[in-house]
Design a protein around this motif. Structure first.
Motif, PDB file in Angstrom:
ATOM      1  N   LYS A 118       0.825  -1.207   0.000  1.00  0.00           N
ATOM      2  CA  LYS A 118       0.000   0.000   0.000  1.00  0.00           C
ATOM      3  C   LYS A 118       0.860   1.258   0.000  1.00  0.00           C
ATOM      4  O   LYS A 118       0.549   2.252  -0.691  1.00  0.00           O
ATOM      5  CB  LYS A 118      -0.908  -0.014   1.241  1.00  0.00           C
ATOM      6  N   SER A 119       1.962   1.235   0.745  1.00  0.00           N
ATOM      7  CA  SER A 119       2.864   2.389   0.775  1.00  0.00           C
ATOM      8  C   SER A 119       3.439   2.670  -0.605  1.00  0.00           C
ATOM      9  O   SER A 119       3.625   3.840  -0.989  1.00  0.00           O
ATOM     10  CB  SER A 119       3.999   2.139   1.773  1.00  0.00           C
ATOM     11  N   ALA A 120       3.708   1.617  -1.369  1.00  0.00           N
ATOM     12  CA  ALA A 120       4.263   1.795  -2.712  1.00  0.00           C
ATOM     13  C   ALA A 120       3.277   2.501  -3.627  1.00  0.00           C
ATOM     14  O   ALA A 120       3.665   3.334  -4.457  1.00  0.00           O
ATOM     15  CB  ALA A 120       4.642   0.441  -3.299  1.00  0.00           C
ATOM     16  N   ASP A 121       1.996   2.176  -3.497  1.00  0.00           N
ATOM     17  CA  ASP A 121       0.995   2.850  -4.325  1.00  0.00           C
ATOM     18  C   ASP A 121       0.884   4.333  -3.981  1.00  0.00           C
ATOM     19  O   ASP A 121       0.587   5.158  -4.849  1.00  0.00           O
ATOM     20  CB  ASP A 121      -0.375   2.180  -4.144  1.00  0.00           C
ATOM     21  N   VAL A 178      10.183  -8.554  -4.798  1.00  0.00           N
ATOM     22  CA  VAL A 178       9.687  -9.103  -6.062  1.00  0.00           C
ATOM     23  C   VAL A 178       8.485  -8.312  -6.554  1.00  0.00           C
ATOM     24  O   VAL A 178       8.458  -7.839  -7.696  1.00  0.00           O
ATOM     25  CB  VAL A 178       9.339 -10.597  -5.914  1.00  0.00           C
ATOM     26  N   PHE A 179       7.463  -8.155  -5.715  1.00  0.00           N
ATOM     27  CA  PHE A 179       6.272  -7.476  -6.226  1.00  0.00           C
ATOM     28  C   PHE A 179       6.490  -5.988  -6.423  1.00  0.00           C
ATOM     29  O   PHE A 179       5.869  -5.366  -7.299  1.00  0.00           O
ATOM     30  CB  PHE A 179       5.041  -7.769  -5.362  1.00  0.00           C
ATOM     31  N   LEU A 180       7.403  -5.372  -5.661  1.00  0.00           N
ATOM     32  CA  LEU A 180       7.719  -3.972  -5.912  1.00  0.00           C
ATOM     33  C   LEU A 180       8.437  -3.807  -7.243  1.00  0.00           C
ATOM     34  O   LEU A 180       8.194  -2.844  -7.982  1.00  0.00           O
ATOM     35  CB  LEU A 180       8.572  -3.415  -4.772  1.00  0.00           C
ATOM     36  N   SER A 181       9.315  -4.754  -7.569  1.00  0.00           N
ATOM     37  CA  SER A 181       9.995  -4.722  -8.870  1.00  0.00           C
ATOM     38  C   SER A 181       8.998  -4.854 -10.011  1.00  0.00           C
ATOM     39  O   SER A 181       9.082  -4.160 -11.029  1.00  0.00           O
ATOM     40  CB  SER A 181      11.023  -5.852  -8.954  1.00  0.00           C
ATOM     41  N   VAL A 182       8.038  -5.764  -9.841  1.00  0.00           N
ATOM     42  CA  VAL A 182       7.033  -5.990 -10.881  1.00  0.00           C
ATOM     43  C   VAL A 182       6.242  -4.717 -11.149  1.00  0.00           C
ATOM     44  O   VAL A 182       6.078  -4.291 -12.305  1.00  0.00           O
ATOM     45  CB  VAL A 182       6.086  -7.134 -10.471  1.00  0.00           C
ATOM     46  N   GLU A 239      -5.688  -4.433 -13.022  1.00  0.00           N
ATOM     47  CA  GLU A 239      -5.889  -3.435 -11.971  1.00  0.00           C
ATOM     48  C   GLU A 239      -5.507  -2.053 -12.469  1.00  0.00           C
ATOM     49  O   GLU A 239      -4.671  -1.903 -13.364  1.00  0.00           O
ATOM     50  CB  GLU A 239      -5.040  -3.818 -10.751  1.00  0.00           C
ATOM     51  N   ALA A 240      -6.135  -1.041 -11.912  1.00  0.00           N
ATOM     52  CA  ALA A 240      -5.768   0.335 -12.240  1.00  0.00           C
ATOM     53  C   ALA A 240      -4.347   0.612 -11.756  1.00  0.00           C
ATOM     54  O   ALA A 240      -3.912   0.070 -10.733  1.00  0.00           O
ATOM     55  CB  ALA A 240      -6.747   1.299 -11.576  1.00  0.00           C
ATOM     56  N   PRO A 241      -3.573   1.435 -12.466  1.00  0.00           N
ATOM     57  CA  PRO A 241      -2.167   1.651 -12.112  1.00  0.00           C
ATOM     58  C   PRO A 241      -1.948   2.094 -10.675  1.00  0.00           C
ATOM     59  O   PRO A 241      -0.978   1.702 -10.042  1.00  0.00           O
ATOM     60  CB  PRO A 241      -1.726   2.727 -13.111  1.00  0.00           C
ATOM     61  N   GLU A 242      -2.845   2.917 -10.129  1.00  0.00           N
ATOM     62  CA  GLU A 242      -2.644   3.416  -8.774  1.00  0.00           C
ATOM     63  C   GLU A 242      -2.879   2.350  -7.708  1.00  0.00           C
ATOM     64  O   GLU A 242      -2.622   2.583  -6.532  1.00  0.00           O
ATOM     65  CB  GLU A 242      -3.536   4.623  -8.502  1.00  0.00           C
ATOM     66  N   ARG A 243      -3.348   1.155  -8.093  1.00  0.00           N
ATOM     67  CA  ARG A 243      -3.539   0.073  -7.132  1.00  0.00           C
ATOM     68  C   ARG A 243      -2.715  -1.160  -7.472  1.00  0.00           C
ATOM     69  O   ARG A 243      -2.913  -2.223  -6.884  1.00  0.00           O
ATOM     70  CB  ARG A 243      -5.019  -0.319  -7.063  1.00  0.00           C
ATOM     71  N   GLN A 244      -1.792  -1.031  -8.418  1.00  0.00           N
ATOM     72  CA  GLN A 244      -1.031  -2.204  -8.852  1.00  0.00           C
ATOM     73  C   GLN A 244      -0.087  -2.723  -7.772  1.00  0.00           C
ATOM     74  O   GLN A 244       0.153  -3.926  -7.676  1.00  0.00           O
ATOM     75  CB  GLN A 244      -0.240  -1.872 -10.128  1.00  0.00           C
ATOM     76  N   GLY A 245       0.469  -1.838  -6.957  1.00  0.00           N
ATOM     77  CA  GLY A 245       1.364  -2.287  -5.894  1.00  0.00           C
ATOM     78  C   GLY A 245       0.644  -3.184  -4.910  1.00  0.00           C
ATOM     79  O   GLY A 245       1.140  -4.248  -4.527  1.00  0.00           O
ATOM     80  N   THR A 246      -0.551  -2.762  -4.495  1.00  0.00           N
ATOM     81  CA  THR A 246      -1.329  -3.553  -3.554  1.00  0.00           C
ATOM     82  C   THR A 246      -1.679  -4.918  -4.145  1.00  0.00           C
ATOM     83  O   THR A 246      -1.586  -5.947  -3.474  1.00  0.00           O
ATOM     84  CB  THR A 246      -2.618  -2.799  -3.180  1.00  0.00           C
ATOM     85  N   THR A 247      -2.081  -4.929  -5.412  1.00  0.00           N
ATOM     86  CA  THR A 247      -2.464  -6.188  -6.055  1.00  0.00           C
ATOM     87  C   THR A 247      -1.265  -7.113  -6.224  1.00  0.00           C
ATOM     88  O   THR A 247      -1.369  -8.320  -5.982  1.00  0.00           O
ATOM     89  CB  THR A 247      -3.104  -5.899  -7.424  1.00  0.00           C
ATOM     90  N   ALA A 248      -0.115  -6.570  -6.622  1.00  0.00           N
ATOM     91  CA  ALA A 248       1.079  -7.407  -6.765  1.00  0.00           C
ATOM     92  C   ALA A 248       1.513  -7.972  -5.421  1.00  0.00           C
ATOM     93  O   ALA A 248       1.969  -9.119  -5.334  1.00  0.00           O
ATOM     94  CB  ALA A 248       2.214  -6.598  -7.388  1.00  0.00           C
ATOM     95  N   GLY A 249       1.364  -7.179  -4.355  1.00  0.00           N
ATOM     96  CA  GLY A 249       1.663  -7.700  -3.023  1.00  0.00           C
ATOM     97  C   GLY A 249       0.755  -8.841  -2.645  1.00  0.00           C
ATOM     98  O   GLY A 249       1.183  -9.820  -2.021  1.00  0.00           O
ATOM     99  N   LEU A 250      -0.512  -8.735  -3.035  1.00  0.00           N
ATOM    100  CA  LEU A 250      -1.464  -9.810  -2.768  1.00  0.00           C
ATOM    101  C   LEU A 250      -1.073 -11.082  -3.518  1.00  0.00           C
ATOM    102  O   LEU A 250      -1.207 -12.192  -2.999  1.00  0.00           O
ATOM    103  CB  LEU A 250      -2.869  -9.356  -3.175  1.00  0.00           C
TER     104      LEU A 250
END
Length: 477
Positions: free
Chosen positions: A78-81, A126-130, A397-408
């Motif tokens: 969430k912080s990444a988004d 990993v998910f932050l890189s993605v 997912e919308a770009p502004e929520r991609q970090g949260t989704t990749a973390g999931l």
């Protein structure tokens, strides 16, 4: 056409392969190697750690970083988004660096576990890189790069034992943590100096309470699953841990519908994303289970007459190396295919490949060449599933929520792996042969081993159902 809801980023830097993009991919792969080092390298020195800290808590020493990763992931995603993917990737690497230093200098077990908790933040790399790649590259190129950065780190798994063993012999177990700390610091500097920041930011604030409930609940449930075998799964302490995890997850789910900006908005998870997560949790359990089984039967001599067995332990190196090679090949190929045809088709292909190799393993449990081949193909499936899962979930997912989704996605992959590791261990334990052992460990009947393989194959087939729906939906679009 790629099935996507994603809007183009406002400042895409790369639309095709270039020297700069190769440099970015190399730096991100370097960052992801750290996650493998943090999780895997301490297992090489587990006996020395147990002796040094005068403890028999092997499960806590081995699983602590993974459990910490589950706790860190919701908050970091969430912080990444909100604050930028590169910034949070640097923070993650610095936390892992600090954790390595703490482990290196730890005078007692408690402080050592605190260091492992900090190191567990590397799980988020990993998910932050993605998500960073998805926002600084055009979609077609980004999917190929995701395949590289999510699977390229597996090359380390091939050479790591040969590189680490001389270091451990020379300086002891602390060498592992010194390398991890230096590696994390170097990766943080490279990310900060080389990579651009993600151009898309979300709004709002971080639901810290929700992140702690979700992360703590996941950590507690995973701890019960992972550590219960050593401490008694139905002992008072373990049941209390499980109950605490379930209550925390229930509280998080309840609060997520009441707060305006939950750490993961359950209401915003579309049907395709839920189907993607379902396919990933089933497939992750399958391929992780088969890779675990090959390591176990590699230590059982065929001469015991059990109906399975691959050697006296000398086959372990090749059996562990083959899947790592497969992961690199499968992830890279899946990324390239996703850039041209969309990620849903490579995901289905990886699952089908894994199912075929798993059922072939019914014969491979007693044939070393066949087992090596099956391990390599299962590794290809694992690489394709991981890369395609990240690509598909973030593209939906919308770009502004991609970090949260990749973390999931990362949490789901870890959850599937841990749960089937537990379930597979229970199958083997239920079919143990009294009074028989190999390499100091109990052995199971051939029926138990075959049931283990069939269960993994069935999970692959179940994973193919949602993956098929996603592939057909992408084809229609």
């Amino acid at each position: 056409m790629t099935d996507t809801l994603e809007k183009p980023a406002t400042a895409v830097h790369e639309h095709r392969w270039s020297r700069r993009l190769v440099l970015w991919a190399t730096v991100l792969t370097l960052a992801n190697v750290l996650a493998d080092l943090v999780i895997g390298s301490p297992m090489m020195v587990l006996p020395q750690l147990l002796e040094h800290f005068d403890t028999d808590q092997a499960a806590w020493l081995s699983a602590s970083a993974l459990l910490a990763g589950a706790i860190w992931s919701p908050l970091l995603a969430k912080s990444a988004d909100l604050h930028g993917k590169r910034r949070m990737l640097v923070v993650t690497l610095l936390l892992a660096c600090a954790g390595g230093v703490v482990c290196l200098l730890a005078p007692n077990l408690l402080i050592f576990l605190a260091g492992r908790f900090l190191q567990g933040a590397a799980f988020a790399a990993v998910f932050l890189s993605v998500t960073l790649v998805r926002q600084i590259c055009a979609p077609g190129v980004a999917m190929a790069v995701v395949g590289l950065v999510t699977s390229g780190s597996s090359v380390v798994g091939i050479v790591e034992p040969f590189l680490m063993k001389p270091l451990v012999d020379a300086v002891g177990f602390r060498g592992v943590f010194a390398v991890a700390a230096v590696f994390a610091g170097l990766a943080a500097l490279c990310v900060r100096a080389v990579l651009p920041e993600s151009p898309v930011r979300g709004g709002g604030r971080i639901d810290v309470r929700g992140a702690l409930l979700l992360g703590g609940g996941l950590g507690a449930v995973l701890a019960w699953t992972t550590l219960g075998g050593e401490h008694g799964r139905f002992s008072g302490g373990m049941l209390t841990l499980l109950a605490a995890g379930v209550v925390a997850l229930a509280a998080w789910a309840f609060l997520s519908f009441r707060v305006a900006e939950p750490v993961i908005d359950l209401r915003a998870l579309s049907r395709p994303i839920l189907l993607t997560l379902l396919a990933l949790v089933l497939a992750a359990g399958s391929f992780r289970g088969i890779l675990q089984l090959t390591g176990l039967i590699a230590q059982i001599p065929p001469g015991l007459g059990l109906g399975y067995g691959l050697g006296h332990g000398e086959s372990i190196d090749v059996l562990l190396a083959a899947p790592n090679v497969g992961i690199v090949v499968g992830g890279t190929l899946a990324g390239r295919l996703a850039g041209r045809y969309g990620p849903a088709l490579p995901l289905l292909g990886g699952i089908a490949l894994g199912a075929a190799a798993t059922f072939t393993m019914l014969a491979g449990v007693s044939s070393l060449p066949l087992a090596v081949g099956c391990g390599a193909v299962v590794g290809m499936a694992a690489g394709a599933i991981g890369a395609s899962g990240y690509n598909l979930a973030t593209s939906l997912e919308a770009p502004e929520r991609q970090g949260t989704t990749a973390g999931l996605v990362s949490v789901v992959l870890a959850l599937g792996s841990v749960v089937f590791t537990f379930a597979g261990g229970e199958i083997l334990r239920a079919t143990e042969i009294p009074g028989r052992s190999a390499a100091g460990a109990p052995v199971s009947t051939a029926t138990g081993v075959q049931l283990y393989v069939v269960t993994a194959g069935v999970l692959f087939l179940l994973a193919a159902l949602p993956a098929t729906f996603l592939a057909r939906r992408a084809g229609r679009r």
